[in-house]
Design a protein around this motif. Sequence first.
Motif, PDB file in Angstrom:
ATOM      1  N   LYS A 431     -31.250  16.662 -35.590  1.00 35.69           N
ATOM      2  CA  LYS A 431     -31.057  17.474 -34.388  1.00 35.69           C
ATOM      3  C   LYS A 431     -32.389  17.971 -33.840  1.00 35.69           C
ATOM      4  CE  LYS A 431     -26.560  19.109 -35.888  1.00 35.69           C
ATOM      5  NZ  LYS A 431     -25.888  20.281 -36.478  1.00 35.69           N
ATOM      6  N   ALA A 432     -33.309  18.302 -34.736  1.00 33.34           N
ATOM      7  CA  ALA A 432     -34.626  18.761 -34.286  1.00 33.34           C
ATOM      8  C   ALA A 432     -35.354  17.642 -33.550  1.00 33.34           C
ATOM      9  CB  ALA A 432     -35.443  19.241 -35.483  1.00 33.34           C
ATOM     10  N   GLN A 438     -35.002  15.689 -25.952  1.00 32.70           N
ATOM     11  CA  GLN A 438     -34.413  16.309 -24.764  1.00 32.70           C
ATOM     12  C   GLN A 438     -35.464  17.072 -23.973  1.00 32.70           C
ATOM     13  OE1 GLN A 438     -31.305  18.276 -26.887  1.00 32.70           O
ATOM     14  NE2 GLN A 438     -29.780  16.707 -26.415  1.00 32.70           N
ATOM     15  N   GLU A 439     -36.402  17.694 -24.676  1.00 34.11           N
ATOM     16  CA  GLU A 439     -37.483  18.395 -23.969  1.00 34.11           C
ATOM     17  C   GLU A 439     -38.346  17.409 -23.190  1.00 34.11           C
ATOM     18  OE1 GLU A 439     -39.794  20.843 -26.618  1.00 34.11           O
ATOM     19  OE2 GLU A 439     -37.974  21.949 -27.191  1.00 34.11           O
ATOM     20  N   GLN A 440     -38.537  16.237 -23.757  1.00 32.60           N
ATOM     21  CA  GLN A 440     -39.397  15.244 -23.107  1.00 32.60           C
ATOM     22  C   GLN A 440     -38.680  14.506 -21.982  1.00 32.60           C
ATOM     23  OE1 GLN A 440     -42.621  14.803 -23.781  1.00 32.60           O
ATOM     24  NE2 GLN A 440     -42.617  16.286 -25.446  1.00 32.60           N
ATOM     25  N   ALA A 445     -32.243  11.097 -24.068  1.00 34.30           N
ATOM     26  CA  ALA A 445     -32.736  10.999 -25.449  1.00 34.30           C
ATOM     27  C   ALA A 445     -31.581  10.827 -26.434  1.00 34.30           C
ATOM     28  CB  ALA A 445     -33.524  12.248 -25.806  1.00 34.30           C
ATOM     29  N   SER A 446     -31.801  10.001 -27.433  1.00 33.19           N
ATOM     30  CA  SER A 446     -30.780   9.885 -28.474  1.00 33.19           C
ATOM     31  C   SER A 446     -31.422   9.632 -29.836  1.00 33.19           C
ATOM     32  CB  SER A 446     -29.774   8.786 -28.133  1.00 33.19           C
ATOM     33  OG  SER A 446     -30.396   7.530 -28.197  1.00 33.19           O
ATOM     34  N   VAL A 447     -30.651   9.967 -30.861  1.00 37.72           N
ATOM     35  CA  VAL A 447     -31.085   9.754 -32.239  1.00 37.72           C
ATOM     36  C   VAL A 447     -29.994   8.997 -32.969  1.00 37.72           C
ATOM     37  CG1 VAL A 447     -31.479  10.868 -34.477  1.00 37.72           C
ATOM     38  CG2 VAL A 447     -32.585  11.767 -32.433  1.00 37.72           C
ATOM     39  N   ARG A 485     -22.650  15.050 -34.789  1.00 38.48           N
ATOM     40  CA  ARG A 485     -21.708  14.790 -33.722  1.00 38.48           C
ATOM     41  C   ARG A 485     -22.324  15.231 -32.428  1.00 38.48           C
ATOM     42  NH1 ARG A 485     -16.133  17.175 -35.841  1.00 38.48           N
ATOM     43  NH2 ARG A 485     -15.780  15.495 -37.328  1.00 38.48           N
ATOM     44  N   GLY A 486     -21.774  14.745 -31.350  1.00 33.49           N
ATOM     45  CA  GLY A 486     -22.204  15.258 -30.064  1.00 33.49           C
ATOM     46  C   GLY A 486     -23.095  14.288 -29.337  1.00 33.49           C
ATOM     47  N   LYS A 487     -23.398  14.647 -28.126  1.00 32.69           N
ATOM     48  CA  LYS A 487     -24.117  13.741 -27.260  1.00 32.69           C
ATOM     49  C   LYS A 487     -25.509  13.442 -27.807  1.00 32.69           C
ATOM     50  CE  LYS A 487     -25.225  12.817 -22.487  1.00 32.69           C
ATOM     51  NZ  LYS A 487     -25.381  11.410 -22.874  1.00 32.69           N
TER      52      LYS A 487
END
Lengths: 630, 226
Positions: A431-432, A438-440, A445-447, A485-487
């Motif tokens: 998540k980090a 997301q900041e960039q 952005a995805s992981v 989970r999550g976007k």
Amino acid sequence: MNRSELERKLNRVLPTVQKPGRYTGGEFNQVLKDWDATRLHAVLAFPDIYDLGMSNLGITILLDILNRQDDMLAERVFAPWSDMETAMRANDIPLYALESKRPLAEFDLLGFSLPYETIYTNALNMLDLARIPLRSVDRGNADPVVVAGGHATFNPEPMAPFFDAFVIGEGEDAILEVAEAVRDWKGSSRPREELLIELAGIPGIYVPALYAAAYNTDGTLATLQPTTPQVPERILKRIVGTLPPPPQQLLVPFVDVTHNRVPIEIMRGCTRGCRFCHAGMINRPVRERPVEEILTSIERLLDQTGYEEVGLLSLSSSDYSHILELVKGVNERFAGRHVNISLPSLRIESFSVELMDLLKQNSNRGGFTLAPEAATERMRAIINKPVSTEQLLETAREIYSRGWHTIKLYFMIGHPDETLEDVQAIADLCKAVLREGQEQIGKRASVLAGVGTFIPKPHTPFQWVPADMPEMITAKQDLLRRELRGKGLKFNWTSPDETMLEALLSRGDRRLSEVIFRAWERGAKFDAWREHFSAENWLAACEEVGLDPEFYVHRERGEEERLPWDHIDIGVRKKFLLEDYRMSKAGEIRPDCRSHCYACGILPKFNQLRRENPGPAWSCPDVPQKRATP
Amino acid sequence: MTGDPNAPVKFRYEITFAKEGALRFCGQLDLQRTFERAIRRAKLPLAYSQGFHPHPKLNLGAALPLGIISRCEVADVWLEQPVPPADILQALQAASPEGLRILAAQPADTHTPALQTRIASAEYQIHWHPEDKPLDLEGRVETLLAQAEIIRQRRKKTYNLRPLIEEMEVHPGSESEPQLFLRVCLQPGKTGRPDEVLRAMGLDPYQPDIIRTAFHLKPDPAEETD
């Protein structure tokens, strides 16, 4: 059945199976030599589907070496997928080599590649489809000599009865010596046993029939001894002093295989010493290929194949001493040729991002892969892969800011002494990383978190450790599934049952061969494929044979215990592995051995080879030249 | 092919090839890749589309069902520089795998629609091995053609095969002669498949060699036909 009869049958069968191009041969650059003009006929087998086998560099290298010998020919065979197997059995088609369409049983030498354990049943199935007796003891002079090599064979015992010989270590030189011995024996009317003893005399060759195992009352191995004084007690793996040039000829498959590319090994071995890593321990020492040789080979093979991708392969690309020079060279030479360059196995540091950025015009910006393996400082010290969270986040920032949208992060759960907090940290770290993205670049952005399960492998500092319990693995995976989970987050995991099978097969002794045989009889095959894997077959086979999988998988092995693979000498001393295991328990890091030699054992074992290949050819320190005796 | 007047000039060629041997089992996507690699090996200056993911400007004709042989496939190829057709033919043939036989190369007008979009129908020759030759082939053909409707199912859709059969004839059987000649419609939404025709006659479509031998083109009003 003659060739035209077989081809007629195939023409009828092939339109009914998936991807028939797997079974036709005839690819561009295929080498089809004259059967009658060659004395040794070898066929190299990869016991999984064509798509994977054609991407295997080992098969490519050995095929090239054998076919360059005037009096030898080498062909290929892969495991037919189940639809083709059904059709072959129904139409009485024996397993055949792709080039000449000759049945496997007509060849002199059948060489299997066994890179991982979950293809063992496929190897048995292929022998059965080829109508070759499964066990070495049942094969006669008219049957092919069946050998195996590859990473999994560093513990050959579970497959011992099925192979006449194992090639332990690197096959480039050994395969020719084996082929020559078989060539000279063939037609000589000498008994097969004589050939086996001769093979066992070749350095790196293990002939299991010439060794006998005895067990203690607690089930552990007591001894594994030669039954004849003519063979060595321990088999030292074979290595090459200098990496031979990349293959002269590369096949270009019709079907879309796993890796459609020019594969170039830039370096063999790894100095990092991650304690879980089988490849890192068995492939020592590190040997690099010169930049110019790499560039020239790429050029030649691109011209020859028309491929649109090049893979620069090694266990740790960033550690290649001339990586920057290589990447710049690739850029200069292949700009504008519409070629993608893939550079896997990069370290977690911004330099890796710079390297990939240099390849920008030649690479697609799909995903950037990093393998932190663990998420807490404690765990990283245990596994000896020290990468700080800060460094990872900084690298992630760099990656997203330079235009990549996805970061793939590889972790492992089930490391020794791992707690749920260590697993929670994996989720937090993912998540980090996503937040950095997301900041960039915002919502794009995805992981992708790929989380495998650790298996304590033979010949590693963790060889004494039990595998994690299935209920723990499930709990850890449940935690990650809940958290990831999550976007922008995606989580991939491996099935605990499949992990248990791999642990059983990699840690087994000779008695396990009967389990493998019975599991195959019950229909086990393609165990690495979720749609085929059946835990029940294996449990039932263990029960029938009277072996408890727990004994192999979840038992901590004593430091004094004789391990089933102790007679295989990887050059690294068992004492060194034990010392490293103790360091792990104490949470101590052992830094990269490039900067300091920890005397793992490779140099004394291969000192002559090191003398013959001095200087930067190896990452190990030089050994003094012997004084010439007057 | 945008109307951009600054777009670089490209050169277009029509390449006719045979798909046979091992290549008869090569699917359309795989054939596309195989052909592209042959062009790269031949060092022909293949043109690529503009943009983020440049694609080679190479289009292959009507897809051939797996297992069927062809002696009349057509590729529509765009190059960055003009190359004499004889050189294309020679370089490409040398760089092609067995089973991909380059038969002809000729320059094509850059404005006409690709040849494959002008195909009306295709001809096939069907040969059986002497041991497999079906009984009463003539009778089967007669019965089939006498039907007003032949309802077949493909990919869960029913269609009438009969109007797609344009010509069908049994030739006197000898090993070298075609034994069944077939011409079927080959247009989007109206694809007559020779394997379907054989099935409709109660025959195993995988037993004989089926060879696509020619295309018939729709008349082009803008062009005089030969």
